[in-house]
Design a protein around this motif. Structure first.
Motif, PDB file in Angstrom:
ATOM      1  N   LYS A   2      -2.613  -6.994  -6.080  1.00 45.26           N
ATOM      2  CA  LYS A   2      -3.775  -7.360  -5.273  1.00 45.26           C
ATOM      3  C   LYS A   2      -4.960  -6.465  -5.624  1.00 45.26           C
ATOM      4  O   LYS A   2      -4.796  -5.342  -6.114  1.00 45.26           O
ATOM      5  CB  LYS A   2      -3.447  -7.182  -3.788  1.00 45.26           C
ATOM      6  CG  LYS A   2      -2.276  -8.014  -3.322  1.00 45.26           C
ATOM      7  CD  LYS A   2      -2.655  -9.452  -3.256  1.00 45.26           C
ATOM      8  CE  LYS A   2      -1.490 -10.269  -2.734  1.00 45.26           C
ATOM      9  NZ  LYS A   2      -1.818 -11.647  -2.570  1.00 45.26           N
ATOM     10  N   ALA A   3      -6.161  -6.958  -5.335  1.00 45.00           N
ATOM     11  CA  ALA A   3      -7.368  -6.216  -5.667  1.00 45.00           C
ATOM     12  C   ALA A   3      -7.461  -4.920  -4.871  1.00 45.00           C
ATOM     13  O   ALA A   3      -7.910  -3.896  -5.395  1.00 45.00           O
ATOM     14  CB  ALA A   3      -8.595  -7.082  -5.426  1.00 45.00           C
ATOM     15  N   PHE A   4      -7.015  -4.917  -3.616  1.00 45.01           N
ATOM     16  CA  PHE A   4      -7.114  -3.698  -2.824  1.00 45.01           C
ATOM     17  C   PHE A   4      -6.186  -2.615  -3.367  1.00 45.01           C
ATOM     18  O   PHE A   4      -6.476  -1.426  -3.241  1.00 45.01           O
ATOM     19  CB  PHE A   4      -6.854  -3.960  -1.338  1.00 45.01           C
ATOM     20  CG  PHE A   4      -5.433  -4.323  -0.990  1.00 45.01           C
ATOM     21  CD1 PHE A   4      -4.505  -3.343  -0.718  1.00 45.01           C
ATOM     22  CD2 PHE A   4      -5.042  -5.653  -0.912  1.00 45.01           C
ATOM     23  CE1 PHE A   4      -3.205  -3.674  -0.386  1.00 45.01           C
ATOM     24  CE2 PHE A   4      -3.748  -5.998  -0.577  1.00 45.01           C
ATOM     25  CZ  PHE A   4      -2.826  -4.995  -0.320  1.00 45.01           C
ATOM     26  N   GLU A   5      -5.081  -3.011  -3.993  1.00 45.92           N
ATOM     27  CA  GLU A   5      -4.195  -2.035  -4.628  1.00 45.92           C
ATOM     28  C   GLU A   5      -4.877  -1.410  -5.843  1.00 45.92           C
ATOM     29  O   GLU A   5      -4.712  -0.223  -6.122  1.00 45.92           O
ATOM     30  CB  GLU A   5      -2.896  -2.693  -5.064  1.00 45.92           C
ATOM     31  CG  GLU A   5      -2.051  -3.217  -3.929  1.00 45.92           C
ATOM     32  CD  GLU A   5      -0.885  -4.074  -4.410  1.00 45.92           C
ATOM     33  OE1 GLU A   5      -0.826  -4.380  -5.614  1.00 45.92           O
ATOM     34  OE2 GLU A   5      -0.050  -4.432  -3.577  1.00 45.92           O
ATOM     35  N   LEU A   6      -5.629  -2.211  -6.562  1.00 46.52           N
ATOM     36  CA  LEU A   6      -6.316  -1.721  -7.755  1.00 46.52           C
ATOM     37  C   LEU A   6      -7.472  -0.797  -7.395  1.00 46.52           C
ATOM     38  O   LEU A   6      -7.770   0.145  -8.123  1.00 46.52           O
ATOM     39  CB  LEU A   6      -6.827  -2.889  -8.586  1.00 46.52           C
ATOM     40  CG  LEU A   6      -5.765  -3.785  -9.207  1.00 46.52           C
ATOM     41  CD1 LEU A   6      -6.410  -4.994  -9.856  1.00 46.52           C
ATOM     42  CD2 LEU A   6      -4.945  -3.012 -10.216  1.00 46.52           C
TER      43      LEU A   6
END
Length: 64
Positions: A2-6
């Motif tokens: 997910k983008a928030f993990e990145l």
């Protein structure tokens, strides 16, 4: 992924992740060309993950 993990990762980790994804994409393309790839949706997932990583890298570059 997910983008928030990145967004939690730093630039070095993102660049390593991008490198790994590009190698994975190359391997999948070779499997597709030799008709060894069973699940063709993997190619699309990797392509989207590459786009996510590049987007987050661009966001981090534009913040400064």
């Amino acid at each position: 992924m997910k983008a928030f993990e990145l967004r939690d990762k730093n630039k070095d980790l993102l660049n390593k992740e991008l490198s790994d994804l590009l190698k994975s994409q190359f391997g999948l393309r070779m499997q597709l060309a030799t008709q060894q790839l069973q699940n063709t949706s993997q190619l699309q997932k990797v392509r989207r993950d590459i786009a996510r990583v590049r987007t987050v890298l661009t966001e981090k570059a534009n913040q400064k």
